[in-house]
Design a protein around this motif. Structure first.
Motif, mmCIF file in Angstrom:
data_model
loop_
_atom_site.group_PDB
_atom_site.id
_atom_site.type_symbol
_atom_site.label_atom_id
_atom_site.label_comp_id
_atom_site.label_asym_id
_atom_site.label_seq_id
_atom_site.Cartn_x
_atom_site.Cartn_y
_atom_site.Cartn_z
ATOM 1 N N MET A 298 0.837 -1.200 0.000
ATOM 2 C CA MET A 298 0.000 0.000 0.000
ATOM 3 C C MET A 298 0.870 1.248 0.000
ATOM 4 O O MET A 298 1.799 1.365 0.801
ATOM 5 C CB MET A 298 -0.910 0.030 1.228
ATOM 6 C CG MET A 298 -2.015 -1.003 1.211
ATOM 7 S SD MET A 298 -3.175 -0.838 -0.144
ATOM 8 C CE MET A 298 -4.102 0.619 0.360
ATOM 9 N N ALA A 299 0.545 2.169 -0.896
ATOM 10 C CA ALA A 299 1.235 3.462 -0.920
ATOM 11 C C ALA A 299 0.678 4.324 0.210
ATOM 12 O O ALA A 299 -0.458 4.142 0.644
ATOM 13 C CB ALA A 299 1.020 4.138 -2.267
ATOM 14 N N ARG A 300 1.493 5.252 0.675
ATOM 15 C CA ARG A 300 1.071 6.153 1.754
ATOM 16 C C ARG A 300 1.897 7.426 1.691
ATOM 17 O O ARG A 300 2.868 7.506 0.948
ATOM 18 C CB ARG A 300 1.249 5.477 3.110
ATOM 19 C CG ARG A 300 2.704 5.115 3.420
ATOM 20 C CD ARG A 300 2.856 4.615 4.840
ATOM 21 N NE ARG A 300 4.190 4.205 5.179
ATOM 22 C CZ ARG A 300 5.177 5.029 5.542
ATOM 23 N NH1 ARG A 300 4.990 6.326 5.580
ATOM 24 N NH2 ARG A 300 6.363 4.563 5.863
ATOM 25 N N SER A 301 1.506 8.412 2.491
ATOM 26 C CA SER A 301 2.310 9.629 2.609
ATOM 27 C C SER A 301 3.316 9.417 3.743
ATOM 28 O O SER A 301 3.596 8.284 4.122
ATOM 29 C CB SER A 301 1.404 10.835 2.875
ATOM 30 O OG SER A 301 0.789 10.705 4.143
ATOM 31 N N GLN A 302 3.809 10.474 4.344
ATOM 32 C CA GLN A 302 4.799 10.359 5.428
ATOM 33 C C GLN A 302 4.278 9.589 6.630
ATOM 34 O O GLN A 302 5.017 8.887 7.288
ATOM 35 C CB GLN A 302 5.259 11.753 5.876
ATOM 36 C CG GLN A 302 6.026 12.507 4.807
ATOM 37 C CD GLN A 302 7.429 11.971 4.603
ATOM 38 O OE1 GLN A 302 7.659 10.766 4.532
ATOM 39 N NE2 GLN A 302 8.371 12.868 4.500
ATOM 40 N N SER A 303 2.993 9.717 6.910
ATOM 41 C CA SER A 303 2.410 9.032 8.061
ATOM 42 C C SER A 303 2.187 7.552 7.738
ATOM 43 O O SER A 303 1.576 7.219 6.721
ATOM 44 C CB SER A 303 1.070 9.663 8.435
ATOM 45 O OG SER A 303 0.387 8.834 9.363
ATOM 46 N N PRO A 304 2.640 6.658 8.613
ATOM 47 C CA PRO A 304 2.408 5.229 8.390
ATOM 48 C C PRO A 304 0.917 4.870 8.324
ATOM 49 O O PRO A 304 0.551 3.860 7.733
ATOM 50 C CB PRO A 304 3.066 4.565 9.598
ATOM 51 C CG PRO A 304 4.034 5.568 10.115
ATOM 52 C CD PRO A 304 3.449 6.911 9.806
ATOM 53 N N ASP A 305 0.071 5.712 8.906
ATOM 54 C CA ASP A 305 -1.365 5.439 8.956
ATOM 55 C C ASP A 305 -2.144 6.215 7.898
ATOM 56 O O ASP A 305 -3.296 6.589 8.109
ATOM 57 C CB ASP A 305 -1.905 5.782 10.352
ATOM 58 C CG ASP A 305 -1.249 4.950 11.444
ATOM 59 O OD1 ASP A 305 -0.844 3.802 11.172
ATOM 60 O OD2 ASP A 305 -1.120 5.464 12.568
ATOM 61 N N SER A 306 -1.536 6.446 6.728
ATOM 62 C CA SER A 306 -2.183 7.261 5.697
ATOM 63 C C SER A 306 -2.521 6.506 4.415
ATOM 64 O O SER A 306 -2.924 7.118 3.432
ATOM 65 C CB SER A 306 -1.302 8.465 5.358
ATOM 66 O OG SER A 306 -0.055 8.024 4.839
ATOM 67 N N ALA A 307 -2.387 5.190 4.401
ATOM 68 C CA ALA A 307 -2.763 4.432 3.204
ATOM 69 C C ALA A 307 -4.267 4.575 2.978
ATOM 70 O O ALA A 307 -5.047 4.656 3.929
ATOM 71 C CB ALA A 307 -2.385 2.965 3.360
#
Length: 186
Positions: free
Chosen positions: A119-128
């Motif tokens: 899963m791609a995400r931004s800087q936050s690990p919880d942003s997928a």
């Protein structure tokens, strides 16, 4: 709004809706083939539930591979800006997601090997949210940093044939390849 509510209720009713995905891929010259993915609902149940809900509702159909780096990975799944049939904007593709909420990381001890889907995400690990990528080559530096949701079981030759982007950024110029139809498989 009703579609979003239906999707959200579907996620609550069945956390793991499937065991796989079938992705038909096409490009400028037409059909390229089908990629079959085994989803790891036991490893990342919330991510798999979100992916299958989006696929079941047809939101992945027409979405481009917007970031493709040779020797690394092919990224797709931006249902907000990456749909070639609705709202497509190559400059914004990769910055959007779905109307469903972001998902808390589900890291595992699995390794980012060739064919693994993360899963791609931004800087936050919880942003997928909706975007995912398929590995061309092993990427152990991603281990424990991104959620693994599955692995390609058939059609890796199709993945290998996806149009590449800029060597550093992965940005695809011209007409990017796309997922024409994404189907949830039992």
């Amino acid at each position: 709004m009703l579609r979003n509510l239906t999707l959200a209720l579907g996620l609550l009713a069945s956390p793991a809706l499937a065991t796989g995905l079938s992705i038909d891929v096409a490009g400028e010259g037409g059909a390229k083939g089908t990629v079959t993915i085994d989803l790891f609902e036991d490893v990342a149940p919330n991510h798999v539930a979100q992916i299958t809900a989006l696929a079941s509702s047809g939101q992945y159909d027409g979405v481009v591979f917007h970031r493709v780096i040779d020797g690394f990975m092919a990224q797709t799944g931006d249902v907000q800006f990456g749909d070639i049939n609705d709202g497509f904007n190559i400059r914004l593709a990769g910055t959007g997601g779905s109307d469903l909420g972001n998902i808390k990381a589900e890291f595992s001890d699995l390794s980012f090997d060739r064919g693994v889907v993360g899963m791609a995400r931004s800087q936050s690990p919880d942003s997928a949210n909706s975007q995912f990528f398929i590995m061309f080559e092993p990427g152990p530096f991603l281990n424990g940093q991104y959620t693994i949701v599955g692995k390609v079981t058939d059609g890796m030759d199709v993945v290998d044939g996806i149009k590449r982007g800029h060597p550093r950024s992965g940005a695809v110029s011209g007409e990017p390849d796309r997922m024409t139809k994404v189907t949830v498989t039992p």
